[in-house]
Scaffold this motif. Structure first.
Motif, mmCIF file in Angstrom:
data_model
loop_
_atom_site.group_PDB
_atom_site.id
_atom_site.type_symbol
_atom_site.label_atom_id
_atom_site.label_comp_id
_atom_site.label_asym_id
_atom_site.label_seq_id
_atom_site.Cartn_x
_atom_site.Cartn_y
_atom_site.Cartn_z
ATOM 1 N N MET A 1 1.089 -0.978 -0.379
ATOM 2 C CA MET A 1 0.648 -0.247 0.296
ATOM 3 C C MET A 1 1.159 1.129 0.638
ATOM 4 O O MET A 1 1.891 1.337 0.425
ATOM 5 N N THR B 1 -7.684 1.250 4.601
ATOM 6 C CA THR B 1 -7.958 0.704 3.135
ATOM 7 C C THR B 1 -9.078 -0.200 2.911
ATOM 8 O O THR B 1 -8.761 -1.069 4.231
ATOM 9 N N THR B 2 -9.305 -0.817 2.232
ATOM 10 C CA THR B 2 -10.164 -2.315 1.923
ATOM 11 C C THR B 2 -9.195 -3.499 2.204
ATOM 12 O O THR B 2 -8.157 -3.722 2.743
ATOM 13 N N PHE B 3 -10.010 -3.978 2.916
ATOM 14 C CA PHE B 3 -9.407 -5.842 2.716
ATOM 15 C C PHE B 3 -8.865 -6.678 1.590
ATOM 16 O O PHE B 3 -9.650 -6.806 0.436
ATOM 17 N N VAL B 4 -7.555 -6.580 1.804
ATOM 18 C CA VAL B 4 -6.604 -6.909 0.458
ATOM 19 C C VAL B 4 -6.887 -8.159 0.443
ATOM 20 O O VAL B 4 -6.141 -8.754 1.612
ATOM 21 N N SER B 5 -7.044 -9.431 0.039
ATOM 22 C CA SER B 5 -6.940 -10.627 -0.556
ATOM 23 C C SER B 5 -5.594 -11.069 -0.622
ATOM 24 O O SER B 5 -5.075 -10.510 -1.954
ATOM 25 N N VAL B 6 -4.711 -12.256 -0.184
ATOM 26 C CA VAL B 6 -3.588 -12.727 0.002
ATOM 27 C C VAL B 6 -3.670 -14.050 -0.392
ATOM 28 O O VAL B 6 -4.629 -14.551 0.211
ATOM 29 N N LEU B 7 -2.230 -15.128 -0.941
ATOM 30 C CA LEU B 7 -2.955 -16.427 -1.332
ATOM 31 C C LEU B 7 -2.251 -17.021 0.052
ATOM 32 O O LEU B 7 -1.252 -16.170 1.481
ATOM 33 N N TYR C 1 -7.903 -13.026 9.128
ATOM 34 C CA TYR C 1 -7.840 -11.384 8.705
ATOM 35 C C TYR C 1 -7.350 -10.822 8.852
ATOM 36 O O TYR C 1 -7.372 -11.233 10.410
ATOM 37 N N PHE C 2 -6.688 -9.963 9.213
ATOM 38 C CA PHE C 2 -5.661 -9.493 9.865
ATOM 39 C C PHE C 2 -5.727 -7.636 9.472
ATOM 40 O O PHE C 2 -5.664 -7.028 8.613
ATOM 41 N N LEU C 3 -4.762 -7.386 10.613
ATOM 42 C CA LEU C 3 -4.876 -5.621 10.640
ATOM 43 C C LEU C 3 -4.064 -4.611 10.820
ATOM 44 O O LEU C 3 -3.339 -5.294 11.974
ATOM 45 N N PRO D 1 -6.738 -15.565 3.332
ATOM 46 C CA PRO D 1 -6.429 -14.793 4.076
ATOM 47 C C PRO D 1 -6.745 -13.264 3.693
ATOM 48 O O PRO D 1 -6.491 -12.684 2.577
ATOM 49 N N LYS D 2 -7.038 -12.389 4.266
ATOM 50 C CA LYS D 2 -6.917 -11.387 4.025
ATOM 51 C C LYS D 2 -6.239 -9.733 5.146
ATOM 52 O O LYS D 2 -6.332 -10.097 6.100
ATOM 53 N N VAL D 3 -5.725 -8.873 4.662
ATOM 54 C CA VAL D 3 -5.184 -7.777 5.607
ATOM 55 C C VAL D 3 -6.231 -6.318 5.100
ATOM 56 O O VAL D 3 -5.878 -6.104 4.029
ATOM 57 N N CYS D 4 -5.759 -5.621 6.198
ATOM 58 C CA CYS D 4 -6.941 -3.866 6.070
ATOM 59 C C CYS D 4 -5.331 -3.163 6.626
ATOM 60 O O CYS D 4 -4.802 -3.402 7.726
#
Lengths: 77, 153
Positions: free
Chosen positions: A1, A10-16, A56-58, B126-129
């Motif tokens: 980002m 930001t939005t929630f970005v999807s990762v592998l 989910y992570f912040l 998995p998702k990250v903000c």
């Protein structure tokens, strides 16, 4: 980002699903090609976080008493 | 007997799917320098609440099927009475909660409140903000195996 302003979210970005570390860089560091990382227990290497399916992570950067910090929170329901 | 059994299984499966598929997701981040209590919805049926949220910490995500428009109440943990969130200092701000959406309350450094809808892909990865609660612009925040090399996000 890139170029995330104060209070920017930001939005929630999807990762592998995989193992990742957290890095960040302020403008002064960008000029010198330096960066911060979230350290492991030794303090010498980046911590490795396991990003599992459905999690989910912040990734939160904040300033406390004029010192900048960043941390990764697992906020999975 | 067999068709009834199959129908029963289908009913069970579909009821479980609808219970999860349509939920809204909510979480809250406290960037204020003191512990906070908050509640979304009324005392009789709060849909999301937390007491003693520490500075610079988020809650976990809560799933809810309690859709509608709700008032957000908050206070310092040391205070006795809640205040409602208002953008005009008179009327409570109503927070919409809809199915399949992800919401985030951010209590700012100055105590201001923002309510965001955060888009996300409908997959199980998995998702990250990323949230910048610092005092300045951040040039780059990255999740990767190595700085600036094939970042995942």
């Amino acid at each position: 980002m890139e170029n995330l302003k104060e209070n920017g979210i930001t939005t929630f970005v999807s990762v592998l699903p995989d193992n990742y570390s957290c890095y960040w860089q302020f403008p002064e560091q960008a000029k010198q090609n330096q960066w911060f990382y979230y350290p492991d227990a030794t303090g010498k290497n980046p911590e490795i976080f396991s990003f599992k399916t459905g999690s989910y992570f912040l990734f939160l950067a904040y300033t406390k008493a004029r010192v900048d910090y960043a941390i990764l929170w697992n906020i999975t329901p | 007997m067999k068709p009834r059994f199959i129908i029963l299984i289908i009913i069970i499966l579909t009821s479980n799917m609808t219970a999860f598929a349509g939920s809204a997701k909510l979480f809250c981040v406290n960037l204020y320098s003191e512990d906070l209590d908050f509640q979304l919805g009324e005392d009789s049926k709060p849909i999301f609440y937390f007491n003693g949220l520490k500075p610079y910490t988020p809650t976990r995500i809560l799933s809810s099927n309690n859709f509608g428009k709700h008032i957000f109440y908050f206070k310092l943990s040391t205070e006795k009475t809640f205040h409602f969130w208002s953008t005009d200092k008179k009327n409570p701000q109503l927070c919409t909660v809809e199915a399949d959406k992800t919401y985030c309350f951010v209590i700012g450094v100055d105590g201001s409140i923002e309510y965001y809808i955060l888009a996300e892909k409908n997959d199980n990865n998995p998702k990250v903000c990323f949230l910048n609660g610092s005092n300045s612009t951040i040039s780059r925040m990255e999740i990767s195996k190595e700085w600036n090399k094939n970042p995942a996000a």
